[in-house]
Write a protein that holds these residues in place. Structure first.
Motif, PDB file in Angstrom:
ATOM      1  N   MET A  64     -10.623  -2.169   3.258  1.00 44.77           N
ATOM      2  CA  MET A  64      -9.308  -2.139   3.857  1.00 44.77           C
ATOM      3  C   MET A  64      -8.257  -2.159   2.750  1.00 44.77           C
ATOM      4  SD  MET A  64     -10.164  -2.136   7.036  1.00 44.77           S
ATOM      5  CE  MET A  64      -8.695  -2.363   7.945  1.00 44.77           C
ATOM      6  N   ILE A  65      -7.216  -1.390   2.985  1.00 50.39           N
ATOM      7  CA  ILE A  65      -6.110  -1.349   2.021  1.00 50.39           C
ATOM      8  C   ILE A  65      -4.790  -1.383   2.775  1.00 50.39           C
ATOM      9  CG2 ILE A  65      -7.323  -0.105   0.194  1.00 50.39           C
ATOM     10  CD1 ILE A  65      -5.981   2.464   1.225  1.00 50.39           C
ATOM     11  N   ASP A  66      -3.758  -1.751   2.076  1.00 52.57           N
ATOM     12  CA  ASP A  66      -2.409  -1.698   2.614  1.00 52.57           C
ATOM     13  C   ASP A  66      -2.085  -0.227   2.870  1.00 52.57           C
ATOM     14  OD1 ASP A  66       0.431  -1.561   2.858  1.00 52.57           O
ATOM     15  OD2 ASP A  66       0.651  -3.388   1.689  1.00 52.57           O
ATOM     16  N   ALA A  67      -1.699   0.111   4.083  1.00 49.66           N
ATOM     17  CA  ALA A  67      -1.483   1.508   4.472  1.00 49.66           C
ATOM     18  C   ALA A  67      -0.367   2.182   3.672  1.00 49.66           C
ATOM     19  CB  ALA A  67      -1.181   1.590   5.967  1.00 49.66           C
TER      20      ALA A  67
ATOM     21  N   CYS B 147      -0.913   3.082  -7.779  1.00 53.89           N
ATOM     22  CA  CYS B 147      -1.414   1.905  -7.054  1.00 53.89           C
ATOM     23  C   CYS B 147      -0.951   0.619  -7.726  1.00 53.89           C
ATOM     24  CB  CYS B 147      -2.936   1.932  -6.977  1.00 53.89           C
ATOM     25  SG  CYS B 147      -3.582   3.343  -6.082  1.00 53.89           S
ATOM     26  N   VAL B 148      -1.030   0.589  -9.051  1.00 48.26           N
ATOM     27  CA  VAL B 148      -0.566  -0.594  -9.786  1.00 48.26           C
ATOM     28  C   VAL B 148       0.916  -0.812  -9.504  1.00 48.26           C
ATOM     29  CG1 VAL B 148      -0.115  -1.526 -12.094  1.00 48.26           C
ATOM     30  CG2 VAL B 148      -2.319  -0.459 -11.585  1.00 48.26           C
ATOM     31  N   PHE B 149       1.704   0.250  -9.537  1.00 48.66           N
ATOM     32  CA  PHE B 149       3.131   0.141  -9.232  1.00 48.66           C
ATOM     33  C   PHE B 149       3.334  -0.405  -7.822  1.00 48.66           C
ATOM     34  CE2 PHE B 149       6.986   2.050  -7.382  1.00 48.66           C
ATOM     35  CZ  PHE B 149       7.927   1.421  -8.175  1.00 48.66           C
ATOM     36  N   TYR B 150       2.583   0.126  -6.853  1.00 43.88           N
ATOM     37  CA  TYR B 150       2.754  -0.346  -5.484  1.00 43.88           C
ATOM     38  C   TYR B 150       2.393  -1.825  -5.363  1.00 43.88           C
ATOM     39  CZ  TYR B 150       2.434  -1.370  -0.654  1.00 43.88           C
ATOM     40  OH  TYR B 150       2.627  -2.001   0.541  1.00 43.88           O
ATOM     41  N   TYR B 151       1.201  -2.186  -5.814  1.00 47.29           N
ATOM     42  CA  TYR B 151       0.729  -3.553  -5.606  1.00 47.29           C
ATOM     43  C   TYR B 151       1.471  -4.581  -6.459  1.00 47.29           C
ATOM     44  CZ  TYR B 151      -2.974  -1.932  -2.570  1.00 47.29           C
ATOM     45  OH  TYR B 151      -3.660  -1.386  -1.521  1.00 47.29           O
ATOM     46  N   GLU B 152       1.877  -4.217  -7.660  1.00 44.36           N
ATOM     47  CA  GLU B 152       2.527  -5.181  -8.546  1.00 44.36           C
ATOM     48  C   GLU B 152       4.042  -5.244  -8.379  1.00 44.36           C
ATOM     49  OE1 GLU B 152       0.849  -7.367 -10.374  1.00 44.36           O
ATOM     50  OE2 GLU B 152      -1.016  -6.472  -9.645  1.00 44.36           O
TER      51      GLU B 152
ATOM     52  N   GLU C 189       2.971  -7.529   2.402  1.00 42.01           N
ATOM     53  CA  GLU C 189       1.835  -6.676   2.745  1.00 42.01           C
ATOM     54  C   GLU C 189       2.122  -5.879   4.012  1.00 42.01           C
ATOM     55  OE1 GLU C 189      -2.874  -7.174   2.460  1.00 42.01           O
ATOM     56  OE2 GLU C 189      -1.957  -8.498   3.929  1.00 42.01           O
ATOM     57  N   GLY C 190       1.772  -4.610   3.976  1.00 39.95           N
ATOM     58  CA  GLY C 190       1.961  -3.739   5.129  1.00 39.95           C
ATOM     59  C   GLY C 190       0.727  -3.769   6.013  1.00 39.95           C
ATOM     60  N   PRO C 191       0.709  -2.912   7.020  1.00 37.01           N
ATOM     61  CA  PRO C 191      -0.472  -2.854   7.889  1.00 37.01           C
ATOM     62  C   PRO C 191      -1.692  -2.392   7.106  1.00 37.01           C
ATOM     63  CG  PRO C 191       1.046  -1.055   8.367  1.00 37.01           C
ATOM     64  CD  PRO C 191       1.729  -1.948   7.389  1.00 37.01           C
ATOM     65  N   LEU C 192      -2.857  -2.891   7.494  1.00 35.68           N
ATOM     66  CA  LEU C 192      -4.089  -2.520   6.803  1.00 35.68           C
ATOM     67  C   LEU C 192      -4.721  -1.307   7.464  1.00 35.68           C
ATOM     68  CD1 LEU C 192      -5.636  -6.053   6.225  1.00 35.68           C
ATOM     69  CD2 LEU C 192      -4.340  -4.651   4.619  1.00 35.68           C
ATOM     70  N   GLU C 193      -5.393  -0.491   6.649  1.00 40.29           N
ATOM     71  CA  GLU C 193      -6.115   0.665   7.161  1.00 40.29           C
ATOM     72  C   GLU C 193      -7.428   0.798   6.411  1.00 40.29           C
ATOM     73  OE1 GLU C 193      -3.769   4.232   6.613  1.00 40.29           O
ATOM     74  OE2 GLU C 193      -4.299   4.396   4.518  1.00 40.29           O
TER      75      GLU C 193
END
Length: 150
Positions: A1-4, A51-56, A64-68
């Motif tokens: 699962m990841i943040d959508a 991804c690093v930019f998004y998560y960090e 955290e956004g919805p998971l997908e």
């Protein structure tokens, strides 16, 4: 699962860089995108700059956004990697028109996904399930741990 929202950020970056590569150049930006996707797919999201930019950065500010399910976006990244690799090889071989067309396809589909949320690669993944007679079922969330708030 990841943040959508994480795949959408990655799609925006891939789409914008691919668009820049096919409109103003240089073509080797397509090869850098292919390398970036390959690193993220093989070594994990710590090697994916978007991804690093998004998560960090972004997720720290937005929450955290919805998971997908992560499988469809991962498949879409594999398709993007194949197209970007083919585009880069076409440019190296001197087939600039073919390289530009392949790079333009990546740019268009990545930007479409980033803007509208419709991911052609994700849809292809789910259609592949249907063609094999299986129903796509997203990974379920794990049950909450006793004593924790949901």
């Amino acid at each position: 699962m990841i943040d959508a929202r994480a795949p959408r950020v990655n799609q925006a970056v891939v789409g914008l860089v691919a668009l820049a590569a096919v409109t103003v150049g240089p073509w080797w930006l397509l090869a850098l995108l292919a390398l970036q996707l390959a690193l993220g797919l093989t070594l994990g999201r710590r090697w994916c700059l978007a991804c690093v930019f998004y998560y960090e950065v972004l997720q720290q500010r937005l929450g955290e956004g919805p998971l997908e399910d992560s499988r469809p976006p991962r498949f879409a990244n594999m398709v993007g990697l194949a197209f970007l690799t083919a585009a880069s090889l076409a440019h190296v071989a001197g087939w600039s028109t073919a390289g530009t067309v392949l790079g333009s396809i990546v740019a268009a589909l990545a930007l479409l996904a980033a803007v509208t949320g419709f991911c052609a690669g994700c849809s292809a993944y789910k259609i592949g399930y249907a063609l094999t007679g299986r129903k796509f079922v997203s990974c379920p969330l794990p049950p909450p741990v006793a004593g924790e708030n949901a």
